[in-house]
Motif scaffolding. Structure first.
Motif, PDB file in Angstrom:
ATOM      1  N   LEU A   1       0.686  -1.023  -0.142  1.00 44.30           N
ATOM      2  CA  LEU A   1      -0.089   0.030   0.032  1.00 44.30           C
ATOM      3  C   LEU A   1       0.912   1.397  -0.099  1.00 44.30           C
ATOM      4  O   LEU A   1       0.595   2.206  -0.395  1.00 44.30           O
ATOM      5  CB  LEU A   1      -1.058  -0.110   1.380  1.00 44.30           C
ATOM      6  CG  LEU A   1      -1.695  -1.273   1.492  1.00 44.30           C
ATOM      7  CD1 LEU A   1      -2.454  -1.036   2.601  1.00 44.30           C
ATOM      8  CD2 LEU A   1      -2.757  -1.392   0.121  1.00 44.30           C
ATOM      9  N   LEU A   2       2.121   1.085   0.527  1.00 40.23           N
ATOM     10  CA  LEU A   2       3.031   2.303   0.524  1.00 40.23           C
ATOM     11  C   LEU A   2       4.346   1.735   0.707  1.00 40.23           C
ATOM     12  O   LEU A   2       4.775   1.050   1.460  1.00 40.23           O
ATOM     13  CB  LEU A   2       2.734   3.078   1.777  1.00 40.23           C
ATOM     14  CG  LEU A   2       3.488   4.352   2.023  1.00 40.23           C
ATOM     15  CD1 LEU A   2       3.252   5.485   0.872  1.00 40.23           C
ATOM     16  CD2 LEU A   2       3.272   5.108   3.322  1.00 40.23           C
TER      17      LEU A   2
ATOM     18  N   GLU B   1      -5.735   7.095  -1.345  1.00 38.77           N
ATOM     19  CA  GLU B   1      -4.439   7.017  -2.369  1.00 38.77           C
ATOM     20  C   GLU B   1      -3.756   5.557  -2.116  1.00 38.77           C
ATOM     21  O   GLU B   1      -3.522   5.139  -3.247  1.00 38.77           O
ATOM     22  CB  GLU B   1      -3.259   8.106  -1.850  1.00 38.77           C
ATOM     23  CG  GLU B   1      -3.862   9.478  -2.373  1.00 38.77           C
ATOM     24  CD  GLU B   1      -2.684  10.329  -2.411  1.00 38.77           C
ATOM     25  OE1 GLU B   1      -1.636  10.022  -1.754  1.00 38.77           O
ATOM     26  OE2 GLU B   1      -2.889  11.609  -2.714  1.00 38.77           O
ATOM     27  N   LEU B   2      -4.257   4.941  -0.769  1.00 35.94           N
ATOM     28  CA  LEU B   2      -3.566   3.688  -0.758  1.00 35.94           C
ATOM     29  C   LEU B   2      -4.555   2.702  -1.463  1.00 35.94           C
ATOM     30  O   LEU B   2      -4.206   1.666  -1.932  1.00 35.94           O
ATOM     31  CB  LEU B   2      -3.672   3.581   0.994  1.00 35.94           C
ATOM     32  CG  LEU B   2      -2.832   4.347   1.587  1.00 35.94           C
ATOM     33  CD1 LEU B   2      -2.501   3.766   3.009  1.00 35.94           C
ATOM     34  CD2 LEU B   2      -1.306   4.655   1.365  1.00 35.94           C
TER      35      LEU B   2
ATOM     36  N   VAL C   1      -3.359   2.674  -4.907  1.00 35.69           N
ATOM     37  CA  VAL C   1      -2.307   1.736  -5.016  1.00 35.69           C
ATOM     38  C   VAL C   1      -2.747   0.398  -5.107  1.00 35.69           C
ATOM     39  O   VAL C   1      -2.033  -0.542  -5.974  1.00 35.69           O
ATOM     40  CB  VAL C   1      -1.222   2.116  -3.861  1.00 35.69           C
ATOM     41  CG1 VAL C   1      -0.272   0.956  -3.704  1.00 35.69           C
ATOM     42  CG2 VAL C   1      -0.676   3.368  -3.858  1.00 35.69           C
TER      43      VAL C   1
ATOM     44  N   MET D   1      -1.811   3.667  -8.941  1.00 36.37           N
ATOM     45  CA  MET D   1      -0.920   4.515  -8.518  1.00 36.37           C
ATOM     46  C   MET D   1       0.213   3.480  -7.964  1.00 36.37           C
ATOM     47  O   MET D   1      -0.181   2.447  -7.496  1.00 36.37           O
ATOM     48  CB  MET D   1      -1.300   5.349  -7.082  1.00 36.37           C
ATOM     49  CG  MET D   1      -2.309   6.767  -7.414  1.00 36.37           C
ATOM     50  SD  MET D   1      -2.675   7.384  -5.826  1.00 36.37           S
ATOM     51  CE  MET D   1      -0.862   8.182  -5.697  1.00 36.37           C
ATOM     52  N   GLU D   2       1.493   4.097  -8.163  1.00 35.28           N
ATOM     53  CA  GLU D   2       2.591   3.237  -7.647  1.00 35.28           C
ATOM     54  C   GLU D   2       2.657   3.367  -5.968  1.00 35.28           C
ATOM     55  O   GLU D   2       2.238   4.368  -5.541  1.00 35.28           O
ATOM     56  CB  GLU D   2       3.727   3.652  -8.241  1.00 35.28           C
ATOM     57  CG  GLU D   2       4.031   3.851  -9.712  1.00 35.28           C
ATOM     58  CD  GLU D   2       3.908   2.077 -10.174  1.00 35.28           C
ATOM     59  OE1 GLU D   2       4.239   1.050  -9.360  1.00 35.28           O
ATOM     60  OE2 GLU D   2       3.611   1.796 -11.503  1.00 35.28           O
ATOM     61  N   PRO D   3       3.314   2.300  -5.456  1.00 33.21           N
ATOM     62  CA  PRO D   3       3.388   2.484  -4.053  1.00 33.21           C
ATOM     63  C   PRO D   3       4.110   3.632  -3.678  1.00 33.21           C
ATOM     64  O   PRO D   3       4.116   3.890  -2.194  1.00 33.21           O
ATOM     65  CB  PRO D   3       3.921   0.895  -3.533  1.00 33.21           C
ATOM     66  CG  PRO D   3       3.653   0.030  -4.758  1.00 33.21           C
ATOM     67  CD  PRO D   3       3.735   1.009  -6.024  1.00 33.21           C
ATOM     68  N   TYR D   4       5.009   4.090  -4.154  1.00 32.24           N
ATOM     69  CA  TYR D   4       5.986   5.100  -3.933  1.00 32.24           C
ATOM     70  C   TYR D   4       5.171   6.752  -4.107  1.00 32.24           C
ATOM     71  O   TYR D   4       5.652   7.587  -3.864  1.00 32.24           O
ATOM     72  CB  TYR D   4       7.194   5.209  -4.400  1.00 32.24           C
ATOM     73  CG  TYR D   4       7.143   5.049  -6.085  1.00 32.24           C
ATOM     74  CD1 TYR D   4       6.952   6.262  -6.836  1.00 32.24           C
ATOM     75  CD2 TYR D   4       7.459   3.668  -6.632  1.00 32.24           C
ATOM     76  CE1 TYR D   4       6.616   5.866  -8.244  1.00 32.24           C
ATOM     77  CE2 TYR D   4       7.477   3.676  -8.165  1.00 32.24           C
ATOM     78  CZ  TYR D   4       6.963   4.705  -8.765  1.00 32.24           C
ATOM     79  OH  TYR D   4       7.050   4.575 -10.183  1.00 32.24           O
ATOM     80  N   GLU D   5       4.028   6.514  -4.512  1.00 35.93           N
ATOM     81  CA  GLU D   5       3.524   8.043  -4.824  1.00 35.93           C
ATOM     82  C   GLU D   5       2.738   8.758  -3.858  1.00 35.93           C
ATOM     83  O   GLU D   5       2.675   9.895  -3.825  1.00 35.93           O
ATOM     84  CB  GLU D   5       2.404   7.650  -6.006  1.00 35.93           C
ATOM     85  CG  GLU D   5       3.033   7.541  -7.520  1.00 35.93           C
ATOM     86  CD  GLU D   5       2.251   7.532  -8.611  1.00 35.93           C
ATOM     87  OE1 GLU D   5       2.092   8.770  -9.252  1.00 35.93           O
ATOM     88  OE2 GLU D   5       1.867   6.524  -8.841  1.00 35.93           O
TER      89      GLU D   5
END
Length: 367
Positions: free
Chosen positions: A195-196, A288-289, A292, A297-301
């Protein structure tokens, strides 16, 4: 630490029911259960004004023989009611050591709530992810969010390792061990959804948390909810100003010799330092998670959308370069109470701070 809603059932109805399971001294990291007395706000930060928790279950080693000796251990705890085919509620845990580059050792497990008879199960790996990003905190994911985005995975786990070794910011991965056995076989590799996850210091891509320092310390987290509002938070000690590897007095340790002499105490601890450190809570948007988890979304965004500085509420902050302002955290979702440890605030003892989490009150429309 983790909040247990059914703990201490005989306590008076004081608005703070339940109990807390938490690890003790870092040398052993045994687990005990303590009561939750009524919190006190002491205007003068007088320790004598505060109520004291009582021990409900004495310290016990819930790890059994799953792990050997750890050099500077890292641990996380979380409670969940029975899941899947389980018939009893569980404590979920993770353990690993500070050093261990590229290690993906079995690190997670569960046990019963009777600490004298924990019936420990595990240990399991979290996907193929390094222990550097999986083993320092665990917290519950709200079921409604998980059902929509990480079906059957109601736990989030992660870690931040200083120096960017693992990720340059806190990490978070969803998992649900009950989906893969009751219990999963020892040494199993559990499915996990990132997720992050920022990139580590060796990566060619420079994807970091905003305002990142190698000296940061994100020691815990929680998934807060209040009404229809929610946020994922990380609690920790944030480096500010300049950042360097070396000693607190500003001496930088070079990559190659000649090396400088080690300064006298109290500046003789080599590591990552910043000009100053602040106790902080940073807030991430669960939407946002979710993006992901869906692959949008990418996990680093994702980035924090807000920061709460909390040093003004802490009791033991002295020099600007003091580290470890805060430790573990847990959340009473039903009552909206966030519990946060402040380590070594009363000699060798910790304090527990309590924040009430509420949705913003709606403002009346203008004329």
């Amino acid at each position: 630490m983790t909040y247990y809603p059914h703990g201490d059932p005989t306590e008076p109805a004081d608005g703070y029911p339940g109990s807390i399971f938490a690890t003790g001294h870092d040398w052993n990291q045994h687990v005990s259960e303590i009561s939750i007395p009524v919190p006190i706000i002491s205007p003068d930060k007088d320790l004598d004004d505060l109520n004291t928790a009582t021990t409900l279950q004495d310290f016990q080693n819930i790890r059994g023989d799953l792990f050997g000796e750890f050099e500077i251990p890292r641990a996380g705890l979380e409670y969940l009611p029975a899941q899947g085919g389980q018939t009893t509620d569980k404590l979920y845990f993770c353990w690993a050591q500070h050093m261990g580059e590229a290690e993906t050792n079995p690190s997670h497990g569960w046990c019963e709530l009777d600490l004298s008879n924990p019936q420990t199960a595990g240990a399991w790996r979290i996907g193929d992810y390094w222990n550097y990003v999986t083993t320092d905190y665990i917290f519950a994911i709200p079921q409604q969010w998980a059902n929509a985005n990480t079906p059957g995975m109601y736990l989030a786990t992660g870690r931040f390792r200083d120096g960017g070794q693992g990720a340059r910011g806190p990490s978070l991965l969803a998992y649900g061990p009950w989906n893969e056995g009751n219990p999963p076989a020892p040494n199993s590799t559990l499915s996990a959804v990132p997720l992050l996850l920022y990139t580590d210091v060796t990566a060619e891509d420079d994807f970091t948390m905003d305002n990142y320092h190698h000296s940061d310390e994100w020691s815990s987290g929680a998934w807060l909810t209040a009404g229809d509002k929610s946020a994922v938070i990380f609690v920790g000690t944030k480096g500010v100003g300049d950042c360097w590897y070396g000693f607190a007095n500003g001496v930088v340790w070079p990559d190659e010799p000649p090396y400088p002499p080690v300064p006298d105490a109290p500046y003789d601890e080599r590591g990552w330092w910043s000009t100053a450190f602040e106790g902080q809570i940073v807030f991430y948007d669960p939407a946002e998670l979710a993006a992901v988890a869906r692959g949008e979304m990418e996990p680093y965004e994702p980035q924090p959308y807000a920061t709460l500085q909390i040093d003004e509420y802490l009791y033991h902050i002295e020099p600007a370069q003091q580290r470890h302002h805060v430790g573990a955290a847990s959340f009473d979702r039903e009552r909206g109470l966030l519990y946060v440890f402040e380590p070594l605030a009363d000699g060798d003892k910790s304090l527990i701070h309590v924040w009430e989490v509420a949705a913003e009150e709606a403002t009346a429309p203008g004329p």
